[in-house]
Design a protein around this motif. Structure first.
Motif, PDB file in Angstrom:
ATOM      1  N   VAL A   1       0.844  -1.196   0.000  1.00  0.00           N
ATOM      2  CA  VAL A   1       0.000   0.000   0.000  1.00  0.00           C
ATOM      3  C   VAL A   1       0.879   1.247   0.000  1.00  0.00           C
ATOM      4  O   VAL A   1       2.087   1.186   0.227  1.00  0.00           O
ATOM      5  N   SER A   2       0.258   2.371  -0.249  1.00  0.00           N
ATOM      6  CA  SER A   2       0.985   3.639  -0.270  1.00  0.00           C
ATOM      7  C   SER A   2       1.622   3.931   1.076  1.00  0.00           C
ATOM      8  O   SER A   2       1.022   3.704   2.126  1.00  0.00           O
ATOM      9  N   ARG A   3       2.855   4.423   1.074  1.00  0.00           N
ATOM     10  CA  ARG A   3       3.638   4.801   2.250  1.00  0.00           C
ATOM     11  C   ARG A   3       4.099   3.606   3.073  1.00  0.00           C
ATOM     12  O   ARG A   3       4.381   3.743   4.267  1.00  0.00           O
ATOM     13  N   SER A   4       4.219   2.457   2.457  1.00  0.00           N
ATOM     14  CA  SER A   4       4.762   1.290   3.166  1.00  0.00           C
ATOM     15  C   SER A   4       6.264   1.158   2.943  1.00  0.00           C
ATOM     16  O   SER A   4       6.884   0.214   3.445  1.00  0.00           O
ATOM     17  N   GLY A   5       6.851   2.074   2.193  1.00  0.00           N
ATOM     18  CA  GLY A   5       8.293   2.092   2.015  1.00  0.00           C
ATOM     19  C   GLY A   5       8.785   1.463   0.729  1.00  0.00           C
ATOM     20  O   GLY A   5       9.962   1.101   0.624  1.00  0.00           O
ATOM     21  N   LYS A   6       7.924   1.350  -0.272  1.00  0.00           N
ATOM     22  CA  LYS A   6       8.303   0.667  -1.515  1.00  0.00           C
ATOM     23  C   LYS A   6       9.425   1.395  -2.263  1.00  0.00           C
ATOM     24  O   LYS A   6      10.408   0.781  -2.676  1.00  0.00           O
ATOM     25  N   THR A   7       9.267   2.703  -2.443  1.00  0.00           N
ATOM     26  CA  THR A   7      10.250   3.448  -3.240  1.00  0.00           C
ATOM     27  C   THR A   7      11.626   3.507  -2.594  1.00  0.00           C
ATOM     28  O   THR A   7      12.629   3.182  -3.250  1.00  0.00           O
ATOM     29  N   PRO A   8      11.749   3.905  -1.319  1.00  0.00           N
ATOM     30  CA  PRO A   8      13.099   3.921  -0.734  1.00  0.00           C
ATOM     31  C   PRO A   8      13.756   2.553  -0.702  1.00  0.00           C
ATOM     32  O   PRO A   8      14.966   2.429  -0.904  1.00  0.00           O
ATOM     33  N   LEU A   9      12.972   1.508  -0.472  1.00  0.00           N
ATOM     34  CA  LEU A   9      13.525   0.152  -0.491  1.00  0.00           C
ATOM     35  C   LEU A   9      14.020  -0.191  -1.890  1.00  0.00           C
ATOM     36  O   LEU A   9      15.108  -0.763  -2.055  1.00  0.00           O
TER      37      LEU A   9
END
Length: 378
Positions: free
Chosen positions: A245-253
């Motif tokens: 879901v949004s803001r679960s840390g997908k992009t930085p990971l």
């Protein structure tokens, strides 16, 4: 089958207590002050901090990164600013390079003392001094550390600089730890050669443009193009696919993994929005699903909504508890329907910690290591 994700459930008392404890530990580690309501029902974090975030314009002429805008004076006075937290412990980190090694080593070690910092209410203030390449500046920092009763953690590649640090710390009675020298000496002994003594990035250091270097560049470019569900037709080209879901840390990971040479695509899970068919056509062993605690997700979403200046209706759809619970339940059902996906609980974990889990599982699968049936959330 994977049991339903716990992220969308109501917090039980034990989970809520652990979440509060984790949050308090992070607050204390950052040097912020904890206040309590008069009814003693909940801890509240003061919005002011005793140390400010390091900005690029806080670099002094000596190459020193200070954690406060005035170059090291953390006392506050007057106005609405918070006063300095008394009784805190100071940790100085000194490096002749970027300070990455010292900073990450200290943060990893501090994670072992969160119980002490919470139970005893002892804040720890860390200060990073990077780019220190002359003895005079080094001695100034150690002298200041002596005045503040700080411990000094340093990574100095030049043996003369390291020796100066050891001698000064002994003279001024500053407790210190040399992170780099013991490892360097051990490797030198193993290889049978002497180290160069040059810090990373120093003139004279040679960094050949190897195949590994170009692989990392390609991985980063691919990962940026695939961010937030873009170009779903390219999912089959990804080494790793991250969903959540949004803001679960997908992009930085994803970016962190890309810097290690892995092509990563991330796919957002939004209730009412159909997921790309290619997500279910690729090798499911390459898919890693992120789940997060409901209360923590709401905290992150609310801060995000404030920064983007959402109106009341947008904020309600994005950060209200009922909406988040539905969104997490929806994601949990998708995870259940795809039992080969690895589900990783990210609440309270740093990006580096999540990446370690992902890479361990990825490498185990790649090398066909015997792994247990997926029956739990990592």
């Amino acid at each position: 089958m994977i049991p339903p994700t716990t992220a969308g459930r109501n917090l039980n008392n034990n989970g809520s207590s652990q979440l509060k404890r984790w949050s308090r530990a992070r607050v204390v580690r950052s040097g912020r002050k904890l206040k309590e309501h008069h009814n003693n029902t909940e801890d509240v974090v003061d919005h002011q901090t005793t140390t400010d975030i390091i900005h690029n314009d806080d670099i002094s002429s000596s190459g020193c990164y200070c954690s406060s805008e005035d170059g090291g004076n953390r006392s506050r006075g007057g106005g609405g600013e918070m006063e300095e937290v008394r009784g805190g412990k100071e940790i100085y980190m000194v490096s002749d390079g970027s300070g990455w090694t010292a900073e990450h080593s200290v943060n990893a070690a501090l994670g072992q003392f969160e119980h002490f910092m919470v139970d005893r209410g002892c804040p720890v203030n860390t200060r990073l001094f990077s780019g220190i390449n002359d003895v005079e500046r080094l001695l100034e920092i150690i002298m200041q550390a002596a005045k503040e009763d700080a411990i000094l953690i340093y990574t100095l590649a030049d043996e003369k600089m390291a020796a100066s640090a050891r001698h000064a710390c002994k003279v001024w009675d500053v407790p210190s730890t040399d992170i780099l020298s013991p490892i360097t000496e051990a490797i030198a002994s193993h290889l049978g050669i002497s180290p160069s003594g040059l810090p990373r990035g120093a003139p004279g250091r040679i960094f050949p443009l190897t195949e590994e270097y170009f692989k990392r560049i390609d991985a980063i470019e691919f990962t940026i193009r695939q961010d937030d569900g873009a170009l779903p037709q390219n999912l089959h080209k990804a080494d790793i696919v991250v969903a959540g879901v949004s803001r679960s840390g997908k992009t930085p990971l994803s970016i962190y993994l890309a810097q290690k040479g892995f092509k990563v695509a991330n796919v957002p899970i939004v209730k009412g929005v159909e997921l790309p068919k290619t997500l279910f056509e690729i090798d499911p062993k390459r898919v890693f699903a992120l789940t997060i605690n409901l209360a923590m997700l709401q905290t992150i979403r609310r801060e995000r909504a404030k920064s983007l200046e959402f109106d009341e209706e947008e904020r309600s759809n994005y950060a209200e508890m009922a909406h988040l619970r539905e969104e997490l339940d929806y994601a949990g059902k998708i995870f259940e329907q795809n039992p080969t996906w690895k589900v990783i609980e990210v609440t309270g974990k740093a990006i580096e910690e999540i990446a370690v889990i992902v890479l361990r599982l990825y490498q185990d699968q790649k090398h066909r290591c015997s792994t247990p049936r997926i029956s739990k959330i990592y």
